[in-house]
Design a protein around this motif. Sequence first.
Motif, PDB file in Angstrom:
ATOM      1  N   ASP A 141       3.998  -5.335  14.175  1.00  0.00           N
ATOM      2  CA  ASP A 141       4.327  -5.557  12.767  1.00  0.00           C
ATOM      3  C   ASP A 141       4.130  -4.281  11.959  1.00  0.00           C
ATOM      4  O   ASP A 141       4.957  -3.924  11.108  1.00  0.00           O
ATOM      5  CB  ASP A 141       3.438  -6.664  12.180  1.00  0.00           C
ATOM      6  N   ALA A 142       3.015  -3.599  12.204  1.00  0.00           N
ATOM      7  CA  ALA A 142       2.727  -2.357  11.485  1.00  0.00           C
ATOM      8  C   ALA A 142       3.779  -1.294  11.776  1.00  0.00           C
ATOM      9  O   ALA A 142       4.236  -0.573  10.867  1.00  0.00           O
ATOM     10  CB  ALA A 142       1.335  -1.848  11.862  1.00  0.00           C
ATOM     11  N   VAL A 143       4.191  -1.185  13.029  1.00  0.00           N
ATOM     12  CA  VAL A 143       5.220  -0.209  13.406  1.00  0.00           C
ATOM     13  C   VAL A 143       6.515  -0.465  12.644  1.00  0.00           C
ATOM     14  O   VAL A 143       7.157   0.461  12.122  1.00  0.00           O
ATOM     15  CB  VAL A 143       5.463  -0.248  14.925  1.00  0.00           C
ATOM     16  N   SER A 144       6.917  -1.723  12.563  1.00  0.00           N
ATOM     17  CA  SER A 144       8.161  -2.064  11.866  1.00  0.00           C
ATOM     18  C   SER A 144       8.108  -1.659  10.396  1.00  0.00           C
ATOM     19  O   SER A 144       9.066  -1.073   9.863  1.00  0.00           O
ATOM     20  CB  SER A 144       8.430  -3.574  11.981  1.00  0.00           C
ATOM     21  N   GLN A 149       0.829  -1.208   0.000  1.00  0.00           N
ATOM     22  CA  GLN A 149       0.000   0.000   0.000  1.00  0.00           C
ATOM     23  C   GLN A 149       0.863   1.258   0.000  1.00  0.00           C
ATOM     24  O   GLN A 149       0.603   2.207  -0.756  1.00  0.00           O
ATOM     25  CB  GLN A 149      -0.920  -0.002   1.221  1.00  0.00           C
ATOM     26  N   LEU A 150       1.892   1.255   0.824  1.00  0.00           N
ATOM     27  CA  LEU A 150       2.766   2.434   0.917  1.00  0.00           C
ATOM     28  C   LEU A 150       3.517   2.668  -0.390  1.00  0.00           C
ATOM     29  O   LEU A 150       3.627   3.813  -0.860  1.00  0.00           O
ATOM     30  CB  LEU A 150       3.740   2.268   2.078  1.00  0.00           C
ATOM     31  N   ARG A 151       4.027   1.608  -0.996  1.00  0.00           N
ATOM     32  CA  ARG A 151       4.743   1.757  -2.268  1.00  0.00           C
ATOM     33  C   ARG A 151       3.811   2.173  -3.408  1.00  0.00           C
ATOM     34  O   ARG A 151       4.244   2.816  -4.363  1.00  0.00           O
ATOM     35  CB  ARG A 151       5.458   0.454  -2.627  1.00  0.00           C
ATOM     36  N   ALA A 152       2.525   1.821  -3.273  1.00  0.00           N
ATOM     37  CA  ALA A 152       1.543   2.197  -4.294  1.00  0.00           C
ATOM     38  C   ALA A 152       1.048   3.629  -4.145  1.00  0.00           C
ATOM     39  O   ALA A 152       0.299   4.111  -4.993  1.00  0.00           O
ATOM     40  CB  ALA A 152       0.348   1.237  -4.252  1.00  0.00           C
ATOM     41  N   GLY A 153       1.471   4.316  -3.068  1.00  0.00           N
ATOM     42  CA  GLY A 153       1.124   5.727  -2.907  1.00  0.00           C
ATOM     43  C   GLY A 153       0.184   6.054  -1.770  1.00  0.00           C
ATOM     44  O   GLY A 153      -0.108   7.228  -1.523  1.00  0.00           O
ATOM     45  N   ILE A 154      -0.318   5.042  -1.060  1.00  0.00           N
ATOM     46  CA  ILE A 154      -1.206   5.296   0.084  1.00  0.00           C
ATOM     47  C   ILE A 154      -0.424   6.031   1.169  1.00  0.00           C
ATOM     48  O   ILE A 154       0.684   5.628   1.542  1.00  0.00           O
ATOM     49  CB  ILE A 154      -1.767   3.969   0.635  1.00  0.00           C
ATOM     50  N   ARG A 155      -1.020   7.112   1.687  1.00  0.00           N
ATOM     51  CA  ARG A 155      -0.324   7.907   2.702  1.00  0.00           C
ATOM     52  C   ARG A 155      -1.152   8.121   3.972  1.00  0.00           C
ATOM     53  O   ARG A 155      -0.698   8.814   4.898  1.00  0.00           O
ATOM     54  CB  ARG A 155       0.085   9.273   2.127  1.00  0.00           C
ATOM     55  N   SER A 202      10.365   1.487   8.837  1.00  0.00           N
ATOM     56  CA  SER A 202      11.289   1.147   7.753  1.00  0.00           C
ATOM     57  C   SER A 202      10.997   1.977   6.507  1.00  0.00           C
ATOM     58  O   SER A 202      11.924   2.485   5.848  1.00  0.00           O
ATOM     59  CB  SER A 202      11.180  -0.341   7.418  1.00  0.00           C
ATOM     60  N   PHE A 203       9.713   2.148   6.203  1.00  0.00           N
ATOM     61  CA  PHE A 203       9.347   2.909   5.014  1.00  0.00           C
ATOM     62  C   PHE A 203       9.779   4.365   5.139  1.00  0.00           C
ATOM     63  O   PHE A 203      10.379   4.928   4.207  1.00  0.00           O
ATOM     64  CB  PHE A 203       7.835   2.822   4.777  1.00  0.00           C
ATOM     65  N   ILE A 204       9.476   4.989   6.249  1.00  0.00           N
ATOM     66  CA  ILE A 204       9.821   6.404   6.423  1.00  0.00           C
ATOM     67  C   ILE A 204      11.331   6.608   6.453  1.00  0.00           C
ATOM     68  O   ILE A 204      11.852   7.611   5.939  1.00  0.00           O
ATOM     69  CB  ILE A 204       9.165   6.957   7.707  1.00  0.00           C
ATOM     70  N   ARG A 249       6.743   1.430  19.591  1.00  0.00           N
ATOM     71  CA  ARG A 249       7.569   2.181  18.654  1.00  0.00           C
ATOM     72  C   ARG A 249       9.039   1.935  18.933  1.00  0.00           C
ATOM     73  O   ARG A 249       9.467   1.867  20.077  1.00  0.00           O
ATOM     74  CB  ARG A 249       7.237   3.676  18.755  1.00  0.00           C
ATOM     75  N   LYS A 250       9.791   1.824  17.861  1.00  0.00           N
ATOM     76  CA  LYS A 250      11.224   1.544  18.007  1.00  0.00           C
ATOM     77  C   LYS A 250      12.088   2.781  17.804  1.00  0.00           C
ATOM     78  O   LYS A 250      13.231   2.836  18.256  1.00  0.00           O
ATOM     79  CB  LYS A 250      11.633   0.456  17.013  1.00  0.00           C
ATOM     80  N   ASN A 251      11.566   3.792  17.078  1.00  0.00           N
ATOM     81  CA  ASN A 251      12.315   5.014  16.803  1.00  0.00           C
ATOM     82  C   ASN A 251      11.384   6.209  16.986  1.00  0.00           C
ATOM     83  O   ASN A 251      10.674   6.617  16.071  1.00  0.00           O
ATOM     84  CB  ASN A 251      12.874   4.978  15.379  1.00  0.00           C
TER      85      ASN A 251
END
Length: 381
Positions: free
Chosen positions: A205-208, A171-177, A212-214, A247-249
């Motif tokens: 899982d979602a947090v990871s 979803q993120l790579r497809a442009g969902i923000r 990573s994406f950001i 959250r990790k970061n």
Amino acid sequence: FGASAKTEKSTCDSGSGAAPSDEAPKTDDSSRGYVQAGAELMRDGALNVVGLAGTTGGACVSMIGHGMAAASLTTADILTLGMVDSIGDARDEHFEEMVDGVGDARSGLCSWLSHTDWYRSDPAADDKADWMSRLPDDTPITNLFLPGTHDTLALNGGDLAECQSWILAEQLRAGIRVLDVRPKHDGDLLPIFHGIVRQTSDWGDAVSVLESFITEHPTEIVFLRVKREGECGEHHCDFNDAVTKARKNDSLWNNKIATWGNVGEVRGKIIPLAFGSQLLLYRQPIDCQDIYNTGDEGIKFNHIKEHATKEREQGILYIDFCSAVGMDGCVCFKAPGAVAYEVNKMVWEAMPTFNPGIYFFDFPGNALIDSVISRNLGMGQ
């Protein structure tokens, strides 16, 4: 399925008490019983069909139930034709619903099987990971057109529970923000749920994936609503603290948004949205449309359009949910995918006339997402 229909027919025949063909029907208490019996058969048949909606393809089958229920009433009509004036009106009304049901069935089959520009594109595009890099830093957040997914992680559980077909990274790579993530506070765990249906991922899982994406795409901004989807068990900390601890970061998150600034101020950040969330956040100026309990695509689209074309007030972020689930008429229950197949296309075609805001979708297609993104970049208008 066929046996059920056969049983209904034989029950109607054996319990009708219809006069022989050479005798005229009489209007008496027994004839009123025929009408009641026919109505009960129609109701029971409709409920049986709707009950299949949770199985694979069940949303489509439930739509075909329109025609079956109308046919059931028609059998009762034949037995009592001419006895009561209202019977003819009821017959006409339900035949109209049967005709509508043909369209419903077509939509259901398409939603179940199709991959289109606006719906369930397969595969997801992977070339929109950095589309926000083209936005000037001084662009106000409230001037953006942002594509989002309703119930972002609802990928399992059958037609009534599933709202997306792409995993979060896709979803993120497809442009969902903009995301809509729903953990349940289960003891000290945060599994993802849609209603009562457990999904295969959890909040960690979602947090990871988000962090990573950001990290890999620092020009982007991700907004998300974290909605508590129920709670059970004993907790050692409250929901807000449990979500925050995962959250990790922390440097990638901004929980202190109270007014909407410009793009350059929040690039490379994950921003929680305050509406409908149980997180401890500042109150944010948001105007949201989320009328979801309808299976009538026309009604849903009218709500979307009304909100999307209303005059914008400075400093307010407008949110338009394009998702819905529910009844269309008396007997047709539509799952999220069946509604999305029609509504997504309507929104795709109307997007050039819409105003800025967040647009949440079920099962978006690549071209639908592009139609939202392109409004920011001066294309496709």
